[in-house]
Design an enzyme around this catalytic site. Structure first.
Site, PDB file in Angstrom:
ATOM      1  N   SER A  15      -7.674  23.312  14.358  1.00  0.00           N
ATOM      2  CA  SER A  15      -7.251  22.692  12.863  1.00  0.00           C
ATOM      3  C   SER A  15      -5.696  23.217  13.738  1.00  0.00           C
ATOM      4  O   SER A  15      -5.422  24.420  14.136  1.00  0.00           O
ATOM      5  CB  SER A  15      -7.476  23.201  11.870  1.00  0.00           C
ATOM      6  OG  SER A  15      -7.555  24.948  11.715  1.00  0.00           O
ATOM      7  N   LEU A  17      -2.024  24.444  14.300  1.00  0.00           N
ATOM      8  CA  LEU A  17      -1.432  24.301  15.602  1.00  0.00           C
ATOM      9  C   LEU A  17      -2.700  24.018  16.689  1.00  0.00           C
ATOM     10  O   LEU A  17      -2.291  23.110  17.479  1.00  0.00           O
ATOM     11  CB  LEU A  17      -0.754  25.330  15.699  1.00  0.00           C
ATOM     12  CG  LEU A  17       0.690  25.824  14.941  1.00  0.00           C
ATOM     13  CD1 LEU A  17       1.365  26.675  14.640  1.00  0.00           C
ATOM     14  CD2 LEU A  17       1.507  24.758  14.603  1.00  0.00           C
ATOM     15  N   ASP A  36     -13.921  28.074  17.075  1.00  0.00           N
ATOM     16  CA  ASP A  36     -13.807  28.249  15.954  1.00  0.00           C
ATOM     17  C   ASP A  36     -14.524  28.300  15.478  1.00  0.00           C
ATOM     18  O   ASP A  36     -15.564  28.270  15.410  1.00  0.00           O
ATOM     19  CB  ASP A  36     -12.738  26.330  15.765  1.00  0.00           C
ATOM     20  CG  ASP A  36     -11.526  26.398  14.542  1.00  0.00           C
ATOM     21  OD1 ASP A  36     -12.292  27.021  13.781  1.00  0.00           O
ATOM     22  OD2 ASP A  36     -10.985  26.417  14.324  1.00  0.00           O
ATOM     23  N   CYS A  87      -5.004  30.744  19.734  1.00  0.00           N
ATOM     24  CA  CYS A  87      -4.026  29.883  17.954  1.00  0.00           C
ATOM     25  C   CYS A  87      -5.098  30.189  17.068  1.00  0.00           C
ATOM     26  O   CYS A  87      -4.108  30.178  15.680  1.00  0.00           O
ATOM     27  CB  CYS A  87      -4.358  28.722  17.736  1.00  0.00           C
ATOM     28  SG  CYS A  87      -3.158  27.762  18.830  1.00  0.00           S
ATOM     29  N   TYR A 164      -0.404  41.386   8.053  1.00  0.00           N
ATOM     30  CA  TYR A 164      -0.143  40.259   8.693  1.00  0.00           C
ATOM     31  C   TYR A 164       1.202  40.351   9.623  1.00  0.00           C
ATOM     32  O   TYR A 164       1.025  40.203  10.795  1.00  0.00           O
ATOM     33  CB  TYR A 164       0.447  38.522   8.321  1.00  0.00           C
ATOM     34  CG  TYR A 164       0.747  37.422   8.826  1.00  0.00           C
ATOM     35  CD1 TYR A 164      -0.414  37.048   9.388  1.00  0.00           C
ATOM     36  CD2 TYR A 164       1.790  36.766   8.626  1.00  0.00           C
ATOM     37  CE1 TYR A 164      -0.227  35.729  10.566  1.00  0.00           C
ATOM     38  CE2 TYR A 164       2.162  35.704   9.462  1.00  0.00           C
ATOM     39  CZ  TYR A 164       0.967  35.130  10.232  1.00  0.00           C
ATOM     40  OH  TYR A 164       1.045  33.748  11.007  1.00  0.00           O
ATOM     41  N   LYS A 168       1.174  40.578  13.829  1.00  0.00           N
ATOM     42  CA  LYS A 168       1.586  39.611  14.651  1.00  0.00           C
ATOM     43  C   LYS A 168       2.575  40.179  16.200  1.00  0.00           C
ATOM     44  O   LYS A 168       2.797  40.299  16.883  1.00  0.00           O
ATOM     45  CB  LYS A 168       2.504  38.390  14.076  1.00  0.00           C
ATOM     46  CG  LYS A 168       1.712  37.471  14.028  1.00  0.00           C
ATOM     47  CD  LYS A 168       0.980  36.666  14.092  1.00  0.00           C
ATOM     48  CE  LYS A 168      -0.503  35.744  13.860  1.00  0.00           C
ATOM     49  NZ  LYS A 168      -0.663  35.275  14.563  1.00  0.00           N
ATOM     50  N   THR A 199       1.344  22.644   8.527  1.00  0.00           N
ATOM     51  CA  THR A 199      -0.170  23.225   8.320  1.00  0.00           C
ATOM     52  C   THR A 199      -0.732  22.579   7.247  1.00  0.00           C
ATOM     53  O   THR A 199      -0.447  22.464   6.429  1.00  0.00           O
ATOM     54  CB  THR A 199      -0.955  24.631   8.908  1.00  0.00           C
ATOM     55  OG1 THR A 199      -0.260  24.680   8.074  1.00  0.00           O
ATOM     56  CG2 THR A 199       0.337  24.649  10.412  1.00  0.00           C
TER      57      THR A 199
END
Length: 258
Positions: A15, A17, A36, A87, A164, A168, A199
């Site tokens: 899904s 990117l 995934d 991803c 988050y 990252k 997305t």
């Protein structure tokens, strides 16, 4: 590195990117191995791209045994692995202390860091070991390419993005140390830090919110298209001299304090 005929693992490749990257690299002649958690989407991607050059495996990238077993299946089908595009990731938006007094659950913070940071590292370390042990052809200098996905939130995190942004930022922080270490293995690693992209998650927002986001992006004043992420992945694979870099892909967006 030439893409045609090479095998690339795409985590989160069913899904967003990851899906567009899977499609794009497949169109360039690559073998694609998708890791995934979404089995339904994963099977559909294999049907779309063709089972001869595409394979799906339901994997929890935070678990060593799950990834190892998946990699065994990949090698059985494609014989060698030449790179990974990471991803897979999850997002969470919650204040450390909400206005009603509720505090951020520790298990939510742990889960975001586990998937986005530790899961990324887990896949890279296991694949790097495999690539390092593979036979290297005489006419090819590099043996492998890794691409990680961070976010501009790693640099300009917003209120509610503590988990988050931390995850990252960790991905950004791993980039240069691993590039230096992998140099002796003839493996490159780079990181893409996307801004706001079209997305499925963004598609759920109301049009007023989407317009507000678009207006905040200097140029082009729109969200990024997954194909643009995939194009950058292609360039990072093919351009051997790009190594240890974190590249913003955001239309010059800088997240302001909300």
């Amino acid at each position: 590195m030439k893409i045609n005929g090479k095998t690339f693992i795409v985590t989160g490749g069913a899904s967003g990117l990851g899906l567009e990257t899977s499609r794009h690299l497949s169109s360039l002649g690559a073998n694609i191995f998708i890791m995934d958690m979404n089995e339904e989407n994963g099977r559909k991607v294999v049907e779309e791209l063709g089972s001869d050059k595409t394979m799906f495996s339901s994997v929890d990238i935070t678990l060593e045994d799950s990834v190892k077993l998946s990699l065994e299946h990949c090698l059985k089908k494609f014989k060698e692995i030449h790179g990974v595009i990471n991803c897979a990731g999850i997002a969470a938006a919650m204040r450390v202390v909400k206005r009603d007094g509720e505090i951020h659950p520790l298990d939510l913070f742990t889960r975001v860091v586990m998937v986005n940071l530790i899961g990324t590292f887990n896949v890279i370390r296991l694949v790097a070991d495999i690539i390092n042990k593979q036979n290297k052809s005489n006419d090819e200098e590099e043996k492998g390419v890794f691409i990680m996905t961070a976010s501009i939130a790693a640099f300009e995190g917003q209120v509610g993005q503590s988990a988050y942004s931390a995850s990252k930022s960790g991905v950004v922080g791993m980039t240069l140390p691993m590039a230096r270490e992998f140099a002796t293995l003839k493996i490159r690693i780079n990181t893409i830090a996307p801004g706001t992209f079209e997305t499925p998650m963004i598609g759920m927002l109301p049009q007023t919110a989407i317009k507000s986001i678009n207006d905040s992006i200097p140029f082009p004043s729109r969200m990024g298209k997954p194909k643009e992420y995939a194009f950058l992945c292609q360039h990072l694979i093919e351009n051997t001299y790009i190594n240890g870099e974190v590249i913003r892909l955001d239309g010059a967006l800088r997240l302001s304090k909300l």
